[in-house]
Design an enzyme around this catalytic site. Structure first.
Site, PDB file in Angstrom:
ATOM      1  N   TRP A 146       0.785  -1.233   0.000  1.00  0.00           N
ATOM      2  CA  TRP A 146       0.000   0.000   0.000  1.00  0.00           C
ATOM      3  C   TRP A 146       0.813   1.276   0.000  1.00  0.00           C
ATOM      4  O   TRP A 146       0.244   2.358  -0.105  1.00  0.00           O
ATOM      5  CB  TRP A 146      -1.007  -0.019   1.136  1.00  0.00           C
ATOM      6  CG  TRP A 146      -0.466  -0.297   2.492  1.00  0.00           C
ATOM      7  CD1 TRP A 146      -0.089  -1.515   2.998  1.00  0.00           C
ATOM      8  CD2 TRP A 146      -0.235   0.638   3.545  1.00  0.00           C
ATOM      9  NE1 TRP A 146       0.342  -1.392   4.294  1.00  0.00           N
ATOM     10  CE2 TRP A 146       0.266  -0.088   4.660  1.00  0.00           C
ATOM     11  CE3 TRP A 146      -0.407   2.024   3.671  1.00  0.00           C
ATOM     12  CZ2 TRP A 146       0.598   0.530   5.870  1.00  0.00           C
ATOM     13  CZ3 TRP A 146      -0.083   2.621   4.878  1.00  0.00           C
ATOM     14  CH2 TRP A 146       0.420   1.875   5.958  1.00  0.00           C
ATOM     15  N   ASP A 165      -0.496  -7.478  13.237  1.00  0.00           N
ATOM     16  CA  ASP A 165      -0.713  -6.474  12.195  1.00  0.00           C
ATOM     17  C   ASP A 165       0.488  -5.543  12.091  1.00  0.00           C
ATOM     18  O   ASP A 165       0.349  -4.336  11.890  1.00  0.00           O
ATOM     19  CB  ASP A 165      -2.009  -5.686  12.446  1.00  0.00           C
ATOM     20  CG  ASP A 165      -2.401  -4.815  11.255  1.00  0.00           C
ATOM     21  OD1 ASP A 165      -1.817  -4.979  10.173  1.00  0.00           O
ATOM     22  OD2 ASP A 165      -3.292  -3.959  11.416  1.00  0.00           O
TER      23      ASP A 165
END
Lengths: 577, 345
Positions: A257, A318
Site C-alpha cells: 500500500w 498487524d
C-alpha cells in the site's frame, strides 16, 4: 561511520543554481512543456536536479533529502509565506506529497482530484476530477498519497482501484486501466506510483481484506501490464509451502500500500510487504506466510524475485513491513556496504544488505516494546508475545505502530536518519473469523492503552541508521503524522497534528521556526527551486484513519479542524542569503 | 497495515441459527422480543418517517400509540442491547472500523452521538456509498441489525473483552476444488456452479472471463454482458467459449488503430467524440482504456471478428468448461445441474 557521499555546499552548487535560472528564464514555455523529457533515465539522476522533487520520495533511495541550501539553519527564521492553494474539499484531508518538475507542481487530493500549479506563483494551470461510481464503497478511504510524473504524463492510482495516466500539459485522460474490481477484491490504490525506466510501478491496499496482494508494472506510455509480482506465491511456486493446504493463500493479504525504492546500479526494486490477514488470528494460517512482512528485492525489468527477507514470520500483531526502504551506502570496517534501512510498524528498524538480503541489525526506535522480548544477532525473534483467541493481551506498541506510515528522512551531510515514534500499547482481543473474498479480514479488536511507565507520548529523533544510536530526541504530546524533510541547509522540516509547520536544526534538534497553517499535517513537505529561489511546500489538512481514531485517546482531537491546502514558503526577495 | 483508512468492516456471519444453537434459552427469548420489535419499528418508520419498510414487509399496519412507545422501549431492552454489544465487537468494532465499543476506530465514532435509529438501520443494511461503510444486508438478519442499532443507541459498554463471542466453525474454503482428485466416470461428470464462478472471477488469471465480460453488475463490460446467458443452451455457451465465432454485434468488432508514431492499438472501441477515440486496448489484460487523440491517428480499421482469445479449449480442462457453462446457466433463483452430456446437445 557513515560515508558522506554528498559533498558540502560548494560553488559548483551555486553555479548549478545559476544554470537553473538560465533554464527557467525562458519563462512559462519551460514550465508548461509537459515534462515530455522527464524519463526513467533522467529520474536515476534526480539528485542532480535539486530544483525538482520529481518522484515520491524525492529520489529513488527514499531519503526525503534535498541538497538545496539557500534556506539554512541560520536563516530559516526569516521564512515567509509566498502562496497557498486550497483544493476545495476537506473530507479525507491532504495526505499527498506534491511533486515539482521544471517549475510545475503536481498535486493529488482526496477523491483523486489532480491539480497542476505554477510552482512559483501558485497559479492553477488545470484541474482533473476523477469520475468514480456514485455507489462506490471505497474500502480504504478517499485519500491519495501522491502522483508520479514523466513521459509527458501524470500517473496515479484511484479509490476504485484503477491506474490512470493524464496528459501533463492539459490534464486530459490518456489511459485508464482497472487493476481489479473494487467490489470483488476489497482493495484499491492510495499509495503513490513511481516510474522505473519505461514502466510505472504501483502497489495496492487490501491487506486487511481477504485478498492476495501484488505489485504491478505497467508500460508508462500504453498502460499495458508489463509484469505482476504476487506477494503470496501460488501453488507450485517456491514459498507456497509456507501457507496451509487451504485457500488461505488466496486471502492472506500481503498488500503493497505504500511506495517502493529502486537501486539503478543493481536494477532492483525494494518493497515492504504488508501484513498477512486475518491480521490478528494467525492460527488460520500456520506457516511463515511468505512474502508477508518481508522486504522483497525484485528485478525491475521482469518482476522476478531476487531475494526476500522476512522481518516477522507468521505475524499476529498487524505489524506489516509496508513502510519505506531507505537505501544508504556506508563504510564499515573499511568496507563499503550497500544497505537497506527499514522501519517496521513493530517499533524496530531492520538493517539489511541490499545486494544479498542478509540481516545486519535490528534496533528499536521506540522504548515500549512487549510483542517480542528481543531480536537476536541473526534476526530471530525471541519471546513472541502473541494475542490469542479469548485472552486479551497487552501489546506494545499499539497496532497503529511505533509510528504511522508518514516517512522518515536521511541526510548524507549529518549521516543521521530522522524518524518519529509513539509510546503506546493496546489490549488486543482476537476473534475467530471466516475468510470471504474481498471482505474485511482483521479478526481482532484493539483497545488503546498507555504504556506501563507513563502516559501515551510521542517523540522526534535523530539516529545513526545502522546502530540505532540516538543523537538527539524531542518530546511531543501527539504523534507526528507528517513526513519529514531534511535539506542541504541542515534544516529538518515536519508538521504537527495541530497545524504547525516546524523547522529544526538537523544537527541538534533545536526548533528554529514555526508557522500555523490552521489544520494538522498528514502529507509530505518538499523543497524545490524556481529561478534560483528555494521554496518549501507543505500540505496541510488533517484526515485519515489514524486521525479518526485519535479522539478516543485524545478527546480534544475531536475539535481539530479539517483542511486541504498547500502552503509554500521562501526567504523574502532580496534576503536569500 | 498501519492506520490506513477504515477497511471494510469485519463480517463474522452469526446467523440466527448459530446463535440459537449456542444459546438456546436466552436466544429464544430475545428472538421473540426482537421479532416483535422489528414489526413495531418497521411500522414506526413507515408511519412516522415515511421510510421504506426495512423489516417484515408483510406486516400490516395496526399499531397504536402504545406499541410505538413499546418499540422505543425495546431499543432500550438490556437483553437486546447485550445481544447487539456481542454482535458489534466482531462485526463493527475492529480497529480499522468503528473501534472497540464504537469508539477509537478509523471509521466515525458511533457511541454517544444520539444517532437516529432509522438512519442507523438503513446505513448498516445498505452501506453508505462514497465511504468505506459496506452493506451488511447479506450477512446479518434484520433482527441482528436492530440489535446493533439498540446497542449503538445505548450507553452500555461493549461486551467484556474477556468474553469473546462463541467460536465459529473453522474457516472453510469458499470455492469448491476445481479438479477432483478422484477419477470420475465420464457420464457422472457434473458441473459445479460455484467452481465456475470462481473461474469466471479468478483474479489471479488476467485472461479469466471477468476481465472482459460483466455479469449481474460485476466484471468489466468490454465484451458482451453475460447476465442473460442463462437463456442460451449449454452447447451454444460452450461453443462461444472455445470457438472463434462470427460476431453477433458489430459493437464488439476488433478495431486496429495505427498511430502516427508507429504504434498500433488493437481492441474494442468504447466511444468517440470530435477530438478523440476511446479504445479498450486488449493487447495485455487487464485491458487499458486509451483515449487516442484523432490528430495522432493515422488509420483506423475494423475486422469482423472478436478480440476474445481463441485458445480457451486448451487453456481450460473439460471439467472447467463444464463448470463455467454450469455457472452461466445458473441464476440466483435456480441452480443449474449440468453434466458433460448436456454440453453436446
Amino acid at each position: 561511520m557513515i560515508d558522506s557521499k554528498e559533498s558540502q555546499p560548494t560553488w559548483a552548487g551555486l553555479v548549478g543554481l545559476s544554470f537553473i535560472v538560465v533554464l527557467t528564464a525562458f519563462g512559462q514555455a519551460g514550465a508548461q512543456d509537459g515534462n515530455g523529457d522527464l524519463t526513467g533515465e533522467r529520474l536515476v539522476n534526480a539528485r542532480k536536479e535539486p530544483q525538482n522533487w520529481a518522484t515520491y520520495f524525492g529520489t529513488y533511495d527514499a531519503w526525503r533529502y534535498s541538497s538545496l541550501d539557500q534556506i539554512r539553519a541560520d536563516n530559516v527564521k526569516n521564512l515567509v509565506s509566498v502562496w497557498a492553494f486550497q483544493t476545495g474539499k476537506v473530507d479525507g484531508g491532504l495526505n499527498a506529497t506534491p511533486l515539482v518538475v521544471d517549475g510545475v507542481m503536481y498535486l493529488i487530493a482526496s477523491e483523486d482530484r489532480v491539480f497542476a500549479l505554477n510552482a512559483e506563483t501558485g497559479d492553477r494551470m488545470w484541474t482533473y476530477n476523477y469520475k468514480f461510481p456514485r455507489d462506490l464503497v471505497s474500502p480504504y478511504g478517499k485519500f491519495n498519497r501522491g502522483v508520479a510524473v514523466g513521459y509527458g504524463l501524470v500517473f496515479f492510482g484511484t479509490m476504485d482501484n484503477h491506474v490512470v495516466a493524464i496528459d501533463a500539459k492539459t490534464g486530459k485522460e490518456v489511459w485508464n486501466v482497472e487493476v481489479e474490481d473494487v467490489k470483488k477484491c476489497g482493495c484499491n490504490i492510495n499509495g503513490a506510483p513511481f516510474i522505473v525506466k519505461d514502466k510505472i510501478i504501483v502497489g495496492g491496499t487490501g491487506g486487511d481484506s481477504a485478498h492476495r496482494g501484488y505489485i504491478n508494472a505497467f508500460n508508462a506510455k500504453s498502460g499495458r501490464l508489463a509484469w505482476r509480482f504476487y506477494t503470496i506465491p501460488g501453488p507450485g511456486e517456491p514459498g507456497h509451502e509456507t501457507w496451509p493446504e487451504t485457500d488461505m493463500w488466496k486471502y492472506g493479504g500481503g498488500s503493497t500500500w505504500l511506495t517502493g525504492s529502486y537501486d539503478p546500479a543493481l536494477n532492483l526494486i525494494y518493497w515492504g510487504i504488508g501484513n498477512p490477514s486475518s491480521d490478528f488470528n494467525n492460527s488460520v494460517r500456520p506457516g511463515e506466510n511468505l512474502y508477508t512482512n518481508c522486504i522483497v528485492a525484485i528485478d525491475a525489468d521482469t518482476g522476478k524475485l531476487k531475494w526476500h527477507y522476512q522481518e516477522i514470520p507468521h505475524d499476529a500483531w498487524d505489524f506489516d513491513s509496508a513502510y519505506e526502504s531507505v537505501l544508504i551506502d556506508v563504510t564499515r570496517n573499511g568496507k563499503s556496504e550497500k544497505l537497506l534501512v527499514h522501519p517496521n510498524k513493530s517499533g524496530f528498524v531492520w538493517v539489511l544488505n541490499r545486494e544479498t538480503g542478509k540481516f545486519i541489525n535490528a534496533w528499536p526506535y521506540v522504548d515500549t516494546i512487549t510483542w517480542v522480548k528481543s531480536i537476536d544477532k541473526d534476526g530471530k525473534l525471541i519471546g513472541r508475545n502473541e494475542p490469542e483467541v479469548g485472552k486479551p493481551n497487552l501489546i506494545c506498541p499499539n497496532w497503529g505502530g511505533g509510528r504511522s506510515w508518514n516517512h522518515s528522512a536521511y541526510s548524507p551531510r549529518t549521516g543521521l536518519w530522522y524518524n518519529d515514534g509513539i509510546e503506546w500499547c493496546a489490549n488486543v482481543t482476537v476473534y475467530p473469523q471466516e475468510a470471504r473474498e474481498g471482505r474485511s479480514f482483521v479478526a481482532g479488536n484493539v483497545d488503546v492503552k498507555p504504556p506501563p511507565d507513563g502516559p501515551i507520548r510521542a517523540h522526534l529523533d535523530a539516529f545513526d541508521p545502522v546502530t540505532g544510536q540516538k543523537k538527539w530526541t524531542l518530546p511531543f504530546k501527539y504523534p507526528i503524522l507528517s513526513s519529514l524533510l531534511v535539506t542541504g541547509g541542515d534544516v529538518l522540516f515536519t508538521g504537527d497534528v495541530e497545524g504547525r509547520f516546524l523547522a529544526f536544526d538537523a544537527k541538534t534538534g533545536k526548533q528554529l521556526w514555526s508557522f500555523n497553517t490552521g489544520s494538522g499535517h498528514r502529507g509530505g513537505p518538499i523543497t524545490y527551486s524556481v529561478k534560483g529561489r528555494q521554496f518549501v511546500a507543505v500540505p496541510s489538512g488533517l484526515g485519515s484513519l489514524f486521525v479518526s481514531g485519535m479522539p478516543a485517546t485524545w478527546p480534544e482531537a475531536a475539535g481539530w479542524p479539517g483542511g486541504s491546502a498547500v502552503f509554500v514558503f521562501a526567504l523574502p526577495e532580496g534576503n536569500r542569503k | 497495515m498501519a492506520w490506513r483508512f477504515g477497511g471494510v468492516c469485519v463480517r463474522v456471519a452469526r446467523r440466527e441459527s448459530e446463535v440459537t444453537e449456542q444459546h438456546p434459552t436466552k436466544s429464544d427469548v430475545s428472538r421473540a422480543g426482537i421479532s416483535l420489535l422489528v414489526r413495531i419499528i418497521a411500522l414506526l418508520l413507515a408511519v412516522a418517517i415515511g421510510f421504506d419498510l426495512p423489516g417484515d414487509k408483510q406486516f400490516e399496519s395496526t399499531a397504536s400509540a402504545s406499541s410505538l412507545l413499546q418499540a422505543r422501549d425495546k431499543l432500550k431492552d438490556p437483553r437486546i442491547i447485550a445481544e447487539g454489544a456481542k454482535l458489534f465487537a466482531p462485526s463493527c468494532g475492529n480497529a480499522y472500523c468503528h473501534g472497540t465499543g464504537g469508539v477509537g476506530g478509523g471509521a466515525p465514532r458511533l457511541r454517544g452521538k444520539d444517532l437516529d435509529a432509522a438512519y442507523l438501520f438503513k446505513s448498516i443494511s445498505n452501506g453508505i456509498p462514497g465511504t468505506p461503510m459496506p452493506s451488511f444486508k447479506s450477512e446479518l438478519s434484520d433482527e441482528q441489525i436492530w440489535t446493533l442499532v439498540a446497542f449503538i443507541g445505548s450507553a452500555a459498554k461493549t461486551s467484556s473483552a474477556a468474553d469473546p463471542p462463541p467460536s465459529l466453525p473453522a474457516p472453510s474454503s469458499s470455492t469448491a476444488p476445481v479438479n477432483s482428485a478422484e477419477p470420475i466416470a465420464f457420464s457422472s461428470l457434473v458441473g459445479s456452479s460455484q467452481a465456475g464462478k470462481a473461474l469466471f472471477f479468478d483474479a489471479s488469471q488476467p485472461r479469466s472471463c471477468h476481465a472482459c465480460h460483466s455479469l449481474n453488475g460485476e466484471g468489466t463490460p468490454i465484451g458482451p454482458d453475460l447476465s442473460a446467458a442463462a437463456s442460451r443452451s449449454p452447447r451454444d455457451l460452450l461453443l462461444s467459449i472455445i470457438l472463434a465465432r462470427g460476431l453477433k454485434d458489430a459493437q464488439y468488432a476488433t478495431i486496429t488503430v495505427a498511430l502516427r508514431n508507429g504504434e498500433k492499438v488493437v481492441g474494442v472501441k468504447k466511444e468517440e467524440d470530435a477530438e478523440s477515440l476511446r479504445v479498450y486496448d486488449t493487447t495485455e489484460l487487464p485491458a487499458v482504456l486509451r483515449t487516442l487523440q484523432k490528430a495522432d491517428v493515422a488509420k483506423v480499421e475494423y475486422a469482423n471478428e472478436s478480440v476474445m482469445p481463441k485458445d480457451y479449449a486448451s487453456a481450460y480442462t473439460m471439467k472447467q468448461l463444464l463448470d463455467l457453462v454450469t455457472f452461466l446457466k445458473s441464476s440466483p433463483q435456480s441452480k443449474s445441474t449440468l453434466t458433460l452430456k448436456d454440453l453436446f446437445q
